[in-house]
Design an enzyme around this catalytic site. Structure first.
Site, PDB file in Angstrom:
ATOM      1  N   HIS A   1       0.835  -1.208   0.000  1.00 34.00           N
ATOM      2  CA  HIS A   1       0.000   0.000   0.000  1.00 34.00           C
ATOM      3  C   HIS A   1       0.867   1.253   0.000  1.00 34.00           C
ATOM      4  O   HIS A   1       0.614   2.209  -0.730  1.00 34.00           O
ATOM      5  CB  HIS A   1      -0.888   0.043   1.254  1.00 34.00           C
ATOM      6  CG  HIS A   1      -1.862  -1.085   1.381  1.00 34.00           C
ATOM      7  ND1 HIS A   1      -1.748  -2.044   2.368  1.00 34.00           N
ATOM      8  CD2 HIS A   1      -2.969  -1.398   0.681  1.00 34.00           C
ATOM      9  CE1 HIS A   1      -2.754  -2.902   2.262  1.00 34.00           C
ATOM     10  NE2 HIS A   1      -3.512  -2.544   1.243  1.00 34.00           N
TER      11      HIS A   1
ATOM     12  N   ASP B   1      -3.372  -7.182  -7.549  1.00 32.89           N
ATOM     13  CA  ASP B   1      -4.768  -7.463  -7.925  1.00 32.89           C
ATOM     14  C   ASP B   1      -4.935  -7.076  -9.393  1.00 32.89           C
ATOM     15  O   ASP B   1      -5.589  -6.100  -9.728  1.00 32.89           O
ATOM     16  CB  ASP B   1      -5.706  -6.664  -7.026  1.00 32.89           C
ATOM     17  CG  ASP B   1      -5.469  -6.969  -5.560  1.00 32.89           C
ATOM     18  OD1 ASP B   1      -5.949  -8.006  -5.098  1.00 32.89           O
ATOM     19  OD2 ASP B   1      -4.751  -6.184  -4.887  1.00 32.89           O
TER      20      ASP B   1
HETATM   21  P1  AMP Z   1      -6.449  -3.654  -0.562  1.00 37.00           P
HETATM   22  O1  AMP Z   1      -6.297  -2.895   0.718  1.00 37.00           O
HETATM   23  O2  AMP Z   1      -6.057  -5.076  -0.474  1.00 37.00           O
HETATM   24  O3  AMP Z   1      -7.784  -3.415  -1.217  1.00 37.00           O
HETATM   25  O4  AMP Z   1      -5.383  -3.008  -1.563  1.00 37.00           O
HETATM   26  C1  AMP Z   1      -5.373  -1.651  -1.861  1.00 37.00           C
HETATM   27  C2  AMP Z   1      -4.445  -1.381  -3.023  1.00 37.00           C
HETATM   28  O5  AMP Z   1      -3.125  -1.799  -2.684  1.00 37.00           O
HETATM   29  C3  AMP Z   1      -4.834  -2.167  -4.277  1.00 37.00           C
HETATM   30  O6  AMP Z   1      -4.627  -1.360  -5.423  1.00 37.00           O
HETATM   31  C4  AMP Z   1      -3.884  -3.327  -4.239  1.00 37.00           C
HETATM   32  O7  AMP Z   1      -3.630  -3.888  -5.506  1.00 37.00           O
HETATM   33  C5  AMP Z   1      -2.645  -2.671  -3.682  1.00 37.00           C
HETATM   34  N1  AMP Z   1      -1.751  -3.687  -3.126  1.00 37.00           N
HETATM   35  C6  AMP Z   1      -2.053  -4.638  -2.204  1.00 37.00           C
HETATM   36  N2  AMP Z   1      -0.990  -5.443  -1.987  1.00 37.00           N
HETATM   37  C7  AMP Z   1       0.006  -5.009  -2.800  1.00 37.00           C
HETATM   38  C8  AMP Z   1       1.348  -5.418  -3.055  1.00 37.00           C
HETATM   39  N3  AMP Z   1       1.880  -6.459  -2.427  1.00 37.00           N
HETATM   40  N4  AMP Z   1       2.057  -4.724  -3.966  1.00 37.00           N
HETATM   41  C9  AMP Z   1       1.521  -3.667  -4.620  1.00 37.00           C
HETATM   42  N5  AMP Z   1       0.265  -3.237  -4.423  1.00 37.00           N
HETATM   43  C10 AMP Z   1      -0.492  -3.880  -3.534  1.00 37.00           C
END
Ligand code: AMP
Length: 284
Positions: free
Chosen positions: A37, A150
């Site tokens: 994030h 994602d």
């Molecule tokens: P989430 O909180 O899981 O909905 O993720 C929020 C954002 O962070 C989304 O755009 C995810 O794709 C991105 N994200 C989550 N994990 C990673 C990671 N390991 N590397 C890069 N971006 C990430």
């Protein structure tokens, strides 16, 4: 850093920024923040006058048997991390604030969700596109950042923005990994120490795919069979949801690897569903 919980307050601040000619970078999240994030937040900070991060665990994108109620919520810790990154506003609405009684309007991208995660998580992407469209109307960002972790979500949002002429640039960001290769994820917190070891099989499968492709294998069926065998041999209790080679733009299955291709994995380790992927550009 200002914490805003109300839609109207966020909208009037964003409108004021627009009037003042300030650019807005936006990172939507569900919280339980990690370096993945934060890499998005840092990129937004680099390019924009104002940075907004939202934390909202969106009930609409969880299936009835999924982990909505036990999804990790670490607000106080998240707040400290975002403050440290120089974020201007943390938008933190309640479920009632975003979905008040009588809510019945949804945004649906038709075809892209018919692949990969969309197959095992019906309704998931409808929840994602609906909440992201709402957040874009509330935060009014010039640019929004999405992780390729994602990958399908990124492509679906990109499609939605194009199709609905939303005035926001969608910027994909590379997957951030732990030192041993495991893709960072809020859901990694569910893993027991033993499962954490086994979870590495996803990354090792991507590495094996890379080797096989480098050696010249181009048939998706041959590759997926080898990769599935690798997973079940290494971690017999792993439950494979999918191991798929798809066209990186349409997300449709490919039989022969050519051009821009995505290898996407979804595997249950214990009760935790983990995803990972790697892009390949094959020109020969
Ligand atoms: P989430 O909180 O899981 O909905 O993720 C929020 C954002 O962070 C989304 O755009 C995810 O794709 C991105 N994200 C989550 N994990 C990673 C990671 N390991 N590397 C890069 N971006 C990430």
């Amino acid at each position: 850093m200002q914490v805003i919980e109300k839609v109207t307050q966020m909208q009037s601040l964003a409108s004021r920024w627009w009037r003042e000619g300030l650019s807005i970078g936006f990172v939507p999240t569900m919280g339980a923040l990690h370096e993945g994030h934060l890499s998005l937040v840092r990129e937004a900070r680099k390019h924009h006058d104002r940075v907004v991060v939202s934390i909202f665990v969106n009930p609409l994108q969880f299936g009835p048997k999924e982990d909505y109620s036990r999804y990790p919520r670490t607000f106080e810790q998240d707040k400290v991390l975002l403050e440290r990154e120089g974020v201007d506003v943390l938008f933190y609405p309640s479920v009632e604030e975003l979905y008040p009684e009588g809510f019945e309007t949804y945004v649906i991208v038709e075809k892209l969700p018919e692949h990969l995660c969309g197959l095992s998580r019906p309704g998931h992407f409808r929840g994602v596109t609906t909440v992201v469209a709402k957040l874009f109307h509330i935060v009014m960002p010039h640019e929004a950042y999405f992780g390729k972790k994602d990958y399908q979500q990124y492509r679906i949002i990109e499609r939605m923005v194009k199709d609905l002429n939303m005035p926001v640039r969608i910027t994909p960001m590379p997957i951030v990994r732990e030192a041993d290769g495991l893709a960072m994820s809020s859901r990694n917190r569910y893993l027991t120490p033993a499962e954490r070891e086994k979870a590495l099989v996803l990354f090792r499968t991507l590495q094996l795919a890379e080797e096989l492709i480098q050696k010249g294998e181009r048939e998706a069926l041959v590759l997926t069979e080898k990769l599935k065998t690798f997973i079940t041999t290494e971690v017999p209790e792993a439950r494979i949801d999918y191991v798929s080679f798809v066209d990186a733009l349409t997300l449709e299955d490919v039989s022969h690897l050519q051009g821009h291709v995505l290898l996407a994995l979804a595997v249950f380790i214990g009760s935790t569903r983990l995803i990972d992927n790697r892009e390949f550009v094959i020109e020969d």
